[in-house]
Design an enzyme around this catalytic site. Structure first.
Site, PDB file in Angstrom:
ATOM      1  N   TRP A   1      73.904  14.775  29.676  1.00  0.00           N
ATOM      2  CA  TRP A   1      74.470  16.062  29.320  1.00  0.00           C
ATOM      3  C   TRP A   1      75.536  16.422  30.058  1.00  0.00           C
ATOM      4  CZ3 TRP A   1      71.799  17.176  25.032  1.00  0.00           C
ATOM      5  CH2 TRP A   1      70.379  16.725  25.004  1.00  0.00           C
TER       6      TRP A   1
ATOM      7  N   GLN B   1      69.335  39.746  12.245  1.00  0.00           N
ATOM      8  CA  GLN B   1      68.368  40.490  11.328  1.00  0.00           C
ATOM      9  C   GLN B   1      69.176  41.592  10.678  1.00  0.00           C
ATOM     10  OE1 GLN B   1      65.700  39.155  11.483  1.00  0.00           O
ATOM     11  NE2 GLN B   1      64.299  40.785  10.527  1.00  0.00           N
TER      12      GLN B   1
ATOM     13  N   GLU C   1      73.597  24.855  33.426  1.00  0.00           N
ATOM     14  CA  GLU C   1      74.043  25.562  34.828  1.00  0.00           C
ATOM     15  C   GLU C   1      72.813  26.272  35.291  1.00  0.00           C
ATOM     16  OE1 GLU C   1      77.968  26.929  35.394  1.00  0.00           O
ATOM     17  OE2 GLU C   1      78.481  25.908  33.631  1.00  0.00           O
TER      18      GLU C   1
HETATM   19  N1  COS Z   1      75.440  27.644  48.296  1.00  0.00           N
HETATM   20  C1  COS Z   1      75.481  26.906  49.564  1.00  0.00           C
HETATM   21  N2  COS Z   1      74.424  26.315  49.922  1.00  0.00           N
HETATM   22  C2  COS Z   1      73.228  26.450  49.411  1.00  0.00           C
HETATM   23  C3  COS Z   1      73.096  27.192  48.218  1.00  0.00           C
HETATM   24  C4  COS Z   1      74.074  27.639  47.721  1.00  0.00           C
HETATM   25  N3  COS Z   1      74.133  28.394  46.504  1.00  0.00           N
HETATM   26  N4  COS Z   1      71.880  26.890  47.611  1.00  0.00           N
HETATM   27  C5  COS Z   1      71.223  26.286  48.518  1.00  0.00           C
HETATM   28  N5  COS Z   1      72.022  25.671  49.556  1.00  0.00           N
HETATM   29  C6  COS Z   1      71.550  24.966  50.726  1.00  0.00           C
HETATM   30  C7  COS Z   1      70.606  25.605  51.458  1.00  0.00           C
HETATM   31  O1  COS Z   1      70.757  26.660  52.350  1.00  0.00           O
HETATM   32  C8  COS Z   1      69.778  24.354  52.159  1.00  0.00           C
HETATM   33  O2  COS Z   1      70.430  24.068  53.408  1.00  0.00           O
HETATM   34  P1  COS Z   1      69.981  23.327  54.558  1.00  0.00           P
HETATM   35  O3  COS Z   1      69.368  21.974  54.225  1.00  0.00           O
HETATM   36  O4  COS Z   1      71.107  23.608  55.522  1.00  0.00           O
HETATM   37  O5  COS Z   1      68.834  24.418  55.078  1.00  0.00           O
HETATM   38  C9  COS Z   1      70.326  23.187  51.059  1.00  0.00           C
HETATM   39  O6  COS Z   1      71.305  23.641  50.190  1.00  0.00           O
HETATM   40  C10 COS Z   1      68.972  22.717  50.200  1.00  0.00           C
HETATM   41  O7  COS Z   1      68.567  24.242  49.407  1.00  0.00           O
HETATM   42  P2  COS Z   1      67.241  24.331  48.864  1.00  0.00           P
HETATM   43  O8  COS Z   1      66.165  23.738  49.838  1.00  0.00           O
HETATM   44  O9  COS Z   1      66.910  25.785  48.383  1.00  0.00           O
HETATM   45  O10 COS Z   1      67.127  23.176  47.574  1.00  0.00           O
HETATM   46  P3  COS Z   1      66.171  23.059  46.488  1.00  0.00           P
HETATM   47  O11 COS Z   1      66.414  21.473  46.202  1.00  0.00           O
HETATM   48  O12 COS Z   1      64.966  23.606  46.787  1.00  0.00           O
HETATM   49  O13 COS Z   1      66.936  23.753  45.208  1.00  0.00           O
HETATM   50  C11 COS Z   1      67.065  24.772  43.309  1.00  0.00           C
HETATM   51  C12 COS Z   1      66.299  24.237  44.111  1.00  0.00           C
HETATM   52  C13 COS Z   1      66.323  25.009  41.947  1.00  0.00           C
HETATM   53  C14 COS Z   1      67.658  26.071  43.803  1.00  0.00           C
HETATM   54  C15 COS Z   1      68.226  23.886  42.844  1.00  0.00           C
HETATM   55  O14 COS Z   1      67.800  22.711  42.484  1.00  0.00           O
HETATM   56  C16 COS Z   1      69.040  24.407  41.595  1.00  0.00           C
HETATM   57  O15 COS Z   1      69.743  25.378  41.601  1.00  0.00           O
HETATM   58  N6  COS Z   1      68.816  23.904  40.347  1.00  0.00           N
HETATM   59  C17 COS Z   1      69.675  23.918  39.266  1.00  0.00           C
HETATM   60  C18 COS Z   1      70.599  23.081  38.986  1.00  0.00           C
HETATM   61  C19 COS Z   1      71.385  23.359  37.776  1.00  0.00           C
HETATM   62  O16 COS Z   1      72.085  24.110  37.714  1.00  0.00           O
HETATM   63  N7  COS Z   1      71.313  22.559  37.050  1.00  0.00           N
HETATM   64  C20 COS Z   1      71.933  22.310  35.647  1.00  0.00           C
HETATM   65  C21 COS Z   1      73.129  21.203  35.997  1.00  0.00           C
HETATM   66  S1  COS Z   1      74.620  21.962  35.623  1.00  0.00           S
HETATM   67  S2  COS Z   1      74.948  21.935  33.786  1.00  0.00           S
END
Ligand code: COS
Length: 381
Positions: free
Chosen positions: A159, A338, A365
């Site tokens: 993708w 619609q 995203e």
């Molecule tokens: N900016 C900076 N740092 C960030 C952040 C942000 N927006 N979001 C998270 N982090 C940091 C956290 O603070 C954490 O840091 P530490 O390890 O120092 O504590 C680290 O990154 C990991 O964060 P987290 O534990 O929240 O990670 P997860 O794997 O649980 O994240 C979500 C889950 C759902 C938030 C993430 O995977 C996500 O945004 N997924 C969607 C992705 C997406 O948009 N996909 C589409 C592809 S692009 S077309």
């Protein structure tokens, strides 16, 4: 004529109002002749070149490394109102280089960004994998350092927007410093690097260049890593924080066009001896559409203004903006379909085109469900 009163909101400075007017006039004059929806590759190449020539890509890859997120949102909203591909071509130059702008070295930025700004190089952001979409921490594409000073990349991305026409990809890979999110790094991979190939082009309901990429013994210099080793997840999230708000802006552009079409239809179409607009049911629908659009715009420009005002992170605001604006746009466009009756589903009509174009924005995203997770984490933290 779309509602322009939002430009008087206090989020904007005079230069933003000028930029919105300039972009609108440029798009009306230039975009129709560049776009052929049966040739998305050619259309995107022409659009990127024209956007570069007109100077708009400076906002996607700013020289000073500081995004003007309000300008990005206004440009996406404006281009989306004219044509989905114009918005796409503009946005991907920014998303595809956001990691470089935010975390690249001066030498990396200097090597790539001038060409992207000029519209001579096409950029792409390669995050998603078959088994890692919403859950980015599961990225498996392996990045292994080699004795000769290169990094060997093996795995798959899917993708990937601009896949097939991009000159370079920002690729997020598992470099292995730690398990999960802390073991990813970002790399700049030129499209002609041996071992990188387009495995499949992907067709969708609103076609744009999109592909699945294969990396097989694909080697780039270790110096192509963007940012610190192991910081790839944070670089990806910081990039998405900026661009998620702009996805909301693109949705807003689609929604405004749908409302304009619906208003015209309601005033011109006669039903039971009166214009459609005279019926209270129609008025209810139009009122709800206009309110949803203003709600979305408030969220989008609140997020953009917050970032531009110096907030280090707008994770919550950007997630809300993307969720509210894309969901609102889907609803507004559905109502426009619609109100148009049969015409609303005729292939190539404005409502039908928007109906196809909006759908992916609720997914890419970060799907709406992911935005809810992100918002909940922020307020629980
Ligand atoms: N900016 C900076 N740092 C960030 C952040 C942000 N927006 N979001 C998270 N982090 C940091 C956290 O603070 C954490 O840091 P530490 O390890 O120092 O504590 C680290 O990154 C990991 O964060 P987290 O534990 O929240 O990670 P997860 O794997 O649980 O994240 C979500 C889950 C759902 C938030 C993430 O995977 C996500 O945004 N997924 C969607 C992705 C997406 O948009 N996909 C589409 C592809 S692009 S077309």
């Amino acid at each position: 004529m779309p509602d322009r009163t939002f430009l008087d909101w206090p989020f904007f400075e005079p230069r933003h109002r000028d930029l919105a007017a300039e972009a609108d006039a440029w798009a009306a004059r230039t975009v129709p002749a560049l776009v052929d929806h049966h040739d998305v590759d050619g259309s995107c190449r022409r659009l990127v070149a024209a956007l570069g020539e007109a100077g708009f890509l400076h906002y996607a890859a700013p020289e000073d490394g500081r995004f003007d997120v309000r300008a990005l949102c206004l440009l996406r909203e404006t281009f989306a109102r004219h044509d989905g591909l114009a918005d796409f071509a503009f946005a991907m130059q920014g998303l595809g280089t956001g990691a470089l702008t935010l975390a690249g070295s001066p030498a990396q930025r200097e090597a790539v960004l001038p060409g992207v700004r000029a519209g001579r190089r096409i950029a792409a952001f390669a995050l998603t994998e078959p088994e890692a979409g919403s859950d980015v921490a599961q990225i498996a594409l392996a990045a292994v350092p080699m004795p000769d000073g290169t990094v060997r990349l093996d795995g798959e991305k899917t993708w990937i927007s601009n896949g097939g026409i991009a000159d370079q990809y920002v690729v997020f890979a598992r470099s292995g410093e730690a398990p999960g999110a802390r073991g990813l790094s970002a790399y700049l991979v030129p499209a002609d690097t041996p071992g990188l190939r387009i495995a499949e082009r992907l067709d969708t309901i609103a076609p744009h260049p999109l592909a699945r990429l294969l990396f097989e013994d694909c080697r780039v210099p270790a110096g192509n890593r963007i940012g610190e080793a192991g910081a790839g997840f944070k670089v990806a999230m910081a990039t998405l924080d900026v661009f998620r708000a702009t996805v909301g802006a693109a949705a807003l552009g689609f929604a405004r066009r749908a409302l304009d079409a619906a208003l015209q239809r309601a005033q011109n179409r006669r039903l039971f001896g009166a214009p459609l607009a005279a019926m209270q049911l129609t008025q209810t629908s139009l009122a709800e559409m206009a309110t949803a659009i203003d709600t979305a715009a408030l969220h989008v420009y609140r997020a953009a203004w917050t970032r531009d005002s110096g907030a280090p992170r707008i994770t919550r605001e950007a997630a809300m903006a993307k969720m509210v604006a894309t969901e609102a746009a889907q609803e507004v466009i559905d109502r426009a379909v619609q109100l148009h009756g049969g015409e609303g589903v005729r292939s190539g009509s404005v409502p039908e085109t928007l109906y196809r174009e909006i759908r992916a924005l609720r997914i890419y995203e970060g799907a709406t469900e992911v935005q809810k997770l992100v918002i909940a984490r922020q307020i629980l933290a």
